[in-house]
Design a protein around this motif. Structure first.
Motif, short mmCIF file in Angstrom:
data_model
loop_
_atom_site.label_atom_id
_atom_site.label_comp_id
_atom_site.label_asym_id
_atom_site.label_seq_id
_atom_site.Cartn_x
_atom_site.Cartn_y
_atom_site.Cartn_z
N PHE A 73 12.93 12.62 16.35
CA PHE A 73 12.16 11.99 15.28
C PHE A 73 10.80 11.55 15.81
N ALA A 74 9.74 12.12 15.24
CA ALA A 74 8.38 11.71 15.56
C ALA A 74 8.02 10.61 14.56
N MET A 75 8.38 9.40 14.88
CA MET A 75 8.23 8.29 13.95
C MET A 75 6.76 7.91 13.78
N VAL A 76 6.40 7.57 12.56
CA VAL A 76 5.05 7.10 12.26
C VAL A 76 5.17 5.69 11.69
N PRO A 77 4.09 4.91 11.76
CA PRO A 77 4.16 3.54 11.27
C PRO A 77 4.71 3.45 9.84
N GLY A 78 5.67 2.56 9.67
CA GLY A 78 6.31 2.37 8.38
C GLY A 78 7.62 3.11 8.23
N ASP A 79 7.98 3.97 9.19
CA ASP A 79 9.24 4.71 9.14
C ASP A 79 10.39 3.84 9.64
N LEU A 80 11.55 4.02 9.02
CA LEU A 80 12.76 3.31 9.40
C LEU A 80 13.88 4.32 9.58
N LEU A 81 14.55 4.26 10.72
CA LEU A 81 15.68 5.15 11.01
C LEU A 81 16.93 4.29 11.18
N LEU A 82 17.98 4.61 10.42
CA LEU A 82 19.25 3.90 10.49
C LEU A 82 20.31 4.84 11.04
N PHE A 83 21.10 4.37 12.01
CA PHE A 83 22.10 5.22 12.64
C PHE A 83 23.26 4.35 13.15
N ASP A 121 0.09 10.45 17.87
CA ASP A 121 0.50 11.76 18.38
C ASP A 121 0.95 11.73 19.83
N LYS A 122 0.49 10.75 20.59
CA LYS A 122 0.85 10.66 22.01
C LYS A 122 2.09 9.79 22.26
N SER A 123 2.63 9.22 21.20
CA SER A 123 3.80 8.35 21.34
C SER A 123 5.05 9.17 21.62
N SER A 124 5.95 8.62 22.42
CA SER A 124 7.22 9.30 22.67
C SER A 124 8.02 9.34 21.38
N LYS A 125 8.82 10.37 21.25
CA LYS A 125 9.67 10.55 20.08
C LYS A 125 10.97 9.78 20.31
N LEU A 126 11.75 9.64 19.25
CA LEU A 126 13.07 9.02 19.36
C LEU A 126 14.10 10.14 19.21
N PHE A 127 14.97 10.28 20.19
CA PHE A 127 16.00 11.31 20.20
C PHE A 127 17.36 10.67 19.98
N LEU A 128 18.15 11.24 19.07
CA LEU A 128 19.55 10.86 18.90
C LEU A 128 20.39 11.99 19.47
N GLU A 129 21.33 11.66 20.35
CA GLU A 129 22.17 12.68 20.96
C GLU A 129 23.29 13.09 20.02
N HIS A 139 20.89 7.15 22.14
CA HIS A 139 19.51 7.47 21.75
C HIS A 139 18.55 7.05 22.85
N GLY A 140 17.35 7.62 22.82
CA GLY A 140 16.33 7.33 23.82
C GLY A 140 15.12 8.21 23.57
N SER A 141 14.28 8.36 24.59
CA SER A 141 13.04 9.14 24.39
C SER A 141 13.17 10.58 24.88
N GLY A 142 14.41 11.06 25.02
CA GLY A 142 14.60 12.46 25.37
C GLY A 142 14.01 12.81 26.72
N PHE A 143 13.90 11.82 27.60
CA PHE A 143 13.35 12.00 28.94
C PHE A 143 11.87 12.37 28.92
N GLU A 144 11.21 12.09 27.80
CA GLU A 144 9.76 12.27 27.69
C GLU A 144 9.11 10.89 27.79
N THR A 145 7.98 10.83 28.47
CA THR A 145 7.29 9.55 28.60
C THR A 145 6.37 9.30 27.42
N ALA A 167 15.73 1.52 13.87
CA ALA A 167 14.45 1.58 14.58
C ALA A 167 13.36 1.59 13.51
N LEU A 168 12.50 0.58 13.53
CA LEU A 168 11.41 0.44 12.57
C LEU A 168 10.10 0.63 13.32
N CYS A 169 9.37 1.68 12.97
CA CYS A 169 8.13 2.00 13.67
C CYS A 169 6.98 1.15 13.12
#
Length: 195
Positions: free
Chosen positions: A159-169, A127-135, A175-181, A120-122
């Motif tokens: 993970f509260a990803m910010v522009p330029g962040d890369l998450l490898l898994f 601050d209002k963006s949904s986070k990325l959750f890994l179960e 994974h998903g938004s943790g049921f947060e919009t 996932a490359l942000c």
């Protein structure tokens, strides 16, 4: 006496900050926001996505914008270094696509079948963006808490990803938004699969 000790079930996840320059982020963001795209079944609410099994967004961006020269090779290098930690080698980026989420949208929890490593490359978030959750994949989590390290005791890693962040898994991690919009105007991410 002979002793053997294995770390059988740990799941390494790599997180990189600032993998793209501000100019690269701006170029990709503009492209994603201006490109017409359809919907993706992994989302609920207002979204658009360029997803397809044959989508090659990284290669397309690199070919179209000189400022993105080396993007595909750079991502491939990081993915393969990470894959080596998992015991895999010589992975190839199979597909890559963008997802744009608008206010009130939700990313359902899912896995990426037919892939070994996902990323996932942000590109745009605030601050209002949904986070990325890994179960946490351990189904016995609640029964073994005293025996496992504190950092492994949670149901989700957030993970509260910010522009330029890369998450490898690993692609099998749900994974998903943790049921947060999402509540930001436009949360823009690039998804990448390699196998």
């Amino acid at each position: 006496m002979e002793k053997h000790s294995w770390k059988l079930f740990p799941t390494p996840v790599n997180y990189f900050k600032d993998v793209l320059s501000p100019q690269q982020l701006e170029t990709i963001c503009r492209h994603c926001l201006e490109t017409e795209a359809g919907e993706h079944g992994a989302f609920l609410g207002g979204t658009k996505s360029s997803f397809s099994k044959s989508a090659k967004l990284l290669a397309e961006l690199e070919a179209r914008y000189p400022v993105l020269a080396g993007l595909n090779a750079g991502m491939s290098k990081l993915i393969n270094e990470y894959a080596g930690e998992l015991g895999f080698k010589d992975l190839t980026i199979d597909n890559s696509w963008f997802n744009v989420q608008y206010p009130g949208s939700l990313l359902k929890h899912h896995v990426h079948p037919d892939a070994t490593v996902s990323a996932a490359l942000c590109i745009q978030a605030d601050d209002k963006s949904s986070k990325l959750f890994l179960e946490n994949p351990n189904p016995a989590l609640h029964f073994i808490r005293p025996a496992i390290p504190v950092e492994s005791m949670f149901e989700f890693a957030r993970f509260a990803m910010v522009p330029g962040d890369l998450l490898l898994f690993p692609s099998w991690i749900k994974h998903g938004s943790g049921f947060e919009t999402n509540e930001s105007d436009a949360r823009v991410m690039i998804s990448i699969n390699a196998r």
